[in-house]
Motif scaffolding. Sequence first.
Motif, mmCIF file in Angstrom:
data_model
loop_
_atom_site.group_PDB
_atom_site.id
_atom_site.type_symbol
_atom_site.label_atom_id
_atom_site.label_comp_id
_atom_site.label_asym_id
_atom_site.label_seq_id
_atom_site.Cartn_x
_atom_site.Cartn_y
_atom_site.Cartn_z
ATOM 1 N N ARG A 127 0.841 -1.211 0.000
ATOM 2 C CA ARG A 127 0.000 0.000 0.000
ATOM 3 C C ARG A 127 0.867 1.249 0.000
ATOM 4 O O ARG A 127 0.509 2.258 -0.609
ATOM 5 C CB ARG A 127 -0.916 0.010 1.229
ATOM 6 C CG ARG A 127 -1.923 -1.117 1.208
ATOM 7 C CD ARG A 127 -2.998 -0.860 2.209
ATOM 8 N NE ARG A 127 -3.920 0.151 1.681
ATOM 9 C CZ ARG A 127 -5.213 0.154 1.960
ATOM 10 N NH1 ARG A 127 -5.714 -0.765 2.738
ATOM 11 N NH2 ARG A 127 -5.976 1.088 1.461
ATOM 12 N N PHE A 128 1.998 1.182 0.693
ATOM 13 C CA PHE A 128 2.887 2.337 0.707
ATOM 14 C C PHE A 128 3.418 2.600 -0.696
ATOM 15 O O PHE A 128 3.551 3.729 -1.138
ATOM 16 C CB PHE A 128 4.054 2.129 1.684
ATOM 17 C CG PHE A 128 4.994 3.303 1.731
ATOM 18 C CD1 PHE A 128 4.638 4.476 2.382
ATOM 19 C CD2 PHE A 128 6.228 3.253 1.094
ATOM 20 C CE1 PHE A 128 5.493 5.576 2.403
ATOM 21 C CE2 PHE A 128 7.088 4.345 1.104
ATOM 22 C CZ PHE A 128 6.721 5.516 1.761
ATOM 23 N N ARG A 137 1.575 7.081 -6.844
ATOM 24 C CA ARG A 137 0.596 8.122 -7.146
ATOM 25 C C ARG A 137 1.103 9.493 -6.723
ATOM 26 O O ARG A 137 0.992 10.481 -7.445
ATOM 27 C CB ARG A 137 -0.747 7.829 -6.461
ATOM 28 C CG ARG A 137 -1.733 7.118 -7.349
ATOM 29 C CD ARG A 137 -2.103 7.884 -8.629
ATOM 30 N NE ARG A 137 -2.898 9.091 -8.389
ATOM 31 C CZ ARG A 137 -4.188 9.082 -8.153
ATOM 32 N NH1 ARG A 137 -4.871 7.949 -8.137
ATOM 33 N NH2 ARG A 137 -4.835 10.214 -7.937
ATOM 34 N N TYR A 138 1.671 9.537 -5.519
ATOM 35 C CA TYR A 138 2.167 10.822 -5.007
ATOM 36 C C TYR A 138 3.270 11.389 -5.905
ATOM 37 O O TYR A 138 3.231 12.558 -6.299
ATOM 38 C CB TYR A 138 2.674 10.648 -3.566
ATOM 39 C CG TYR A 138 3.476 11.833 -3.080
ATOM 40 C CD1 TYR A 138 2.884 13.086 -2.908
ATOM 41 C CD2 TYR A 138 4.839 11.719 -2.816
ATOM 42 C CE1 TYR A 138 3.619 14.188 -2.483
ATOM 43 C CE2 TYR A 138 5.589 12.807 -2.388
ATOM 44 C CZ TYR A 138 4.970 14.048 -2.226
ATOM 45 O OH TYR A 138 5.708 15.124 -1.805
ATOM 46 N N ILE A 139 4.250 10.533 -6.241
ATOM 47 C CA ILE A 139 5.383 11.031 -7.045
ATOM 48 C C ILE A 139 4.921 11.367 -8.467
ATOM 49 O O ILE A 139 5.445 12.290 -9.089
ATOM 50 C CB ILE A 139 6.549 10.014 -7.031
ATOM 51 C CG1 ILE A 139 7.105 9.890 -5.609
ATOM 52 C CG2 ILE A 139 7.663 10.432 -7.991
ATOM 53 C CD1 ILE A 139 8.063 8.729 -5.400
ATOM 54 N N PHE A 179 -5.756 6.932 0.193
ATOM 55 C CA PHE A 179 -4.472 6.251 0.408
ATOM 56 C C PHE A 179 -4.109 6.150 1.891
ATOM 57 O O PHE A 179 -3.038 5.663 2.227
ATOM 58 C CB PHE A 179 -3.352 6.983 -0.342
ATOM 59 C CG PHE A 179 -3.436 6.811 -1.832
ATOM 60 C CD1 PHE A 179 -2.933 5.661 -2.444
ATOM 61 C CD2 PHE A 179 -4.035 7.777 -2.627
ATOM 62 C CE1 PHE A 179 -3.017 5.489 -3.817
ATOM 63 C CE2 PHE A 179 -4.132 7.607 -4.002
ATOM 64 C CZ PHE A 179 -3.625 6.461 -4.603
ATOM 65 N N LEU A 180 -5.009 6.625 2.762
ATOM 66 C CA LEU A 180 -4.651 6.693 4.174
ATOM 67 C C LEU A 180 -4.883 5.397 4.939
ATOM 68 O O LEU A 180 -4.454 5.264 6.085
ATOM 69 C CB LEU A 180 -5.419 7.838 4.853
ATOM 70 C CG LEU A 180 -4.924 9.251 4.507
ATOM 71 C CD1 LEU A 180 -5.943 10.295 4.928
ATOM 72 C CD2 LEU A 180 -3.588 9.524 5.165
ATOM 73 N N PRO A 221 -6.647 6.456 9.221
ATOM 74 C CA PRO A 221 -6.175 7.642 8.495
ATOM 75 C C PRO A 221 -5.429 8.654 9.363
ATOM 76 O O PRO A 221 -4.395 9.172 8.955
ATOM 77 C CB PRO A 221 -7.452 8.261 7.928
ATOM 78 C CG PRO A 221 -8.554 7.331 8.219
ATOM 79 C CD PRO A 221 -8.086 6.243 9.107
ATOM 80 N N ASP A 222 -5.953 8.912 10.569
ATOM 81 C CA ASP A 222 -5.304 9.931 11.395
ATOM 82 C C ASP A 222 -3.926 9.486 11.869
ATOM 83 O O ASP A 222 -3.017 10.296 12.039
ATOM 84 C CB ASP A 222 -6.182 10.308 12.591
ATOM 85 C CG ASP A 222 -7.362 11.161 12.151
ATOM 86 O OD1 ASP A 222 -7.261 11.773 11.060
ATOM 87 O OD2 ASP A 222 -8.377 11.204 12.872
ATOM 88 N N LEU A 223 -3.785 8.193 12.068
ATOM 89 C CA LEU A 223 -2.483 7.660 12.480
ATOM 90 C C LEU A 223 -1.452 7.905 11.364
ATOM 91 O O LEU A 223 -0.326 8.340 11.618
ATOM 92 C CB LEU A 223 -2.618 6.152 12.756
ATOM 93 C CG LEU A 223 -1.394 5.460 13.345
ATOM 94 C CD1 LEU A 223 -1.116 5.965 14.754
ATOM 95 C CD2 LEU A 223 -1.590 3.933 13.368
ATOM 96 N N VAL A 224 -1.875 7.657 10.123
ATOM 97 C CA VAL A 224 -0.974 7.880 8.984
ATOM 98 C C VAL A 224 -0.660 9.371 8.837
ATOM 99 O O VAL A 224 0.495 9.759 8.656
ATOM 100 C CB VAL A 224 -1.583 7.313 7.685
ATOM 101 C CG1 VAL A 224 -0.729 7.677 6.478
ATOM 102 C CG2 VAL A 224 -1.732 5.793 7.797
#
Lengths: 279, 295
Positions: A85-86, A92-94, A121-122, A126-129
């Motif tokens: 997943r990372f 996607r981010y890059i 993508f979280l 999500p908040d932990l990420v």
Amino acid sequence: MSSLLEVQRRMAEAVMAPLTRQEGMRQRAADGRPMAKEAAAYIKPNPRLESFERLEIYNRQYWFRVLDSLAEDFPGVQAILGAPRFRELSVRYISDCPSTSFTLRNLGGKLSGWLEEHPEFLGAQPDLVRDMVRLEWAVIEAFDAAERAPLSAEQLENAENPHLALQPHVRLLELSHPVDDLLLAVRKRKSARKLPARQLVQTGRQKTYLAVHRADYSVHYKRLEAGEFHVLQEIHRASPLSEALEQAFAGSALPETEQAQKIQQWFALWMSLGWFCQV
Amino acid sequence: MPANRFNGFTEYGIGIGLRIPHYRHILEKKPVVDWFEVISENYMVDGGNPLAVLDQILEQYRVVQHGVSMYFGSVQPLNREHLQRLKTLVRRTKTPWLSDHLCWGSVDGRYTHDLLPIPYTWEAVDVTAEKIRHVQDFVEVPVVVENVSSYAEFHDSVMTEWEFLNEVVERADCGILLDVNNIYVSSMNHDFDPAVYVNSVPTERVAQIHIAGHSRYEKYILDTHDHPVIDPVWELYAQAIRRIGPTATLLEWDDKIPSFEEVHREAMKAEHFLQQVAKMPPALTAEEPVLEVAR
Ligand SMILES: [Fe+2]
């Protein structure tokens, strides 16, 4: 081919296009053109390699390099999400935010903001990420930010209207999980595997105030009390000190004498860490 | 040429690349090393450990800066922040010369962080030479350009790589960092004779030489800097210094980095060749195979 700029634009687009699952170059460009034809338009084949294959070497090298760089910078995020997943997130981010700096150090600088627009993508927490992304980026910044001459106790006292500033390497974070502990646990492990679900669930919600800072050339995270955090944040925002202190104990039941005591303790500690410098 | 205007008239011997896994060893053991090559970009920061280590190294060693992202061959203008940070670092290290690659790597503000090959055209000669001049004027130290390993050739090219190198350095009036491993890698990937390349280099412009190891795949060779130097590359090195004279030499080892001692041992193999060249009467030329390869 008409110009060097055109070759460079076409080649950069090909090199920076995401790879296939098998880590090869995609058969088609984003607009559907066959990449074999595109590569052959400007790259010569040799007796062993087609134009496509020669371009593919650069396409692969690009992605291996940037993905490695991001994984190295965000081991905590990778440990929470797991490597597959990372990796999806990274590609996607890059693709959306390619490097615009001469150094890969800055590659992850837009990740936090980008994730706000791409919450899909979280993952499950999500908040932990979100918290981990912010912490890991703060670590990168604290590592090589400037350090100015720290203010001495005398300078602090004698300044009539102290224009305090925080050292550029001090980063203040208000987080919803104690991700500092989690990151320390991640860094202790040898493998880059996902953290066990048990450990992630155990990292429950807990308001956490942190200062990420540098001491003796290494980065440390220091837990802060809520009031302590607020005073530092107001100082960072260049608010007058009186306002900053007022803010710290807004609505507090603490007797005034004890408030004064606390403030004294905090300042003594911050000064010992050399956190203040002149504006 | 051993000392020339492109290496600040210095007579540097064999250098080692300064790499993070070796920091502690170097600072504690203070090994005897002629000079260290540093990657400029790693120290173009505002503070912290990188600059603290660099300052400690500078107290005891000579340092030469090597860049990886100036991209002389990129068409669009140079990045001002990059130039300014580079100049600040040049003042700090007092590097006698400054090297970066004869390649491109960014377009429209996006960086690939790779050393991409340039089509060998007259337009590219103009673009590249002008950029090199610009950097040289701005940083106020001699700039030397390094030939890169490449895996692709362009239909647009109208000259060989060594002809392109010659044209660019003449127009920019700059020095050369001759990477003999890169010549070898490219010669295998593009089927040319590496000896012809080495023999065509204007010797009076060579400021420094790189040697390195690489990885061989079935259909191509990758410049990985993660192995010892192979014999054919040592032979090219010998050929190069026979023509050029004893030249500041650096071993590059950037991946799967072994102990400092091992890197140092590998680099010091160059000493054998340098000594033979130093003993040679000046009349001997490249055509006479007088050097044997160290095993
Ligand atoms: Fe090199």
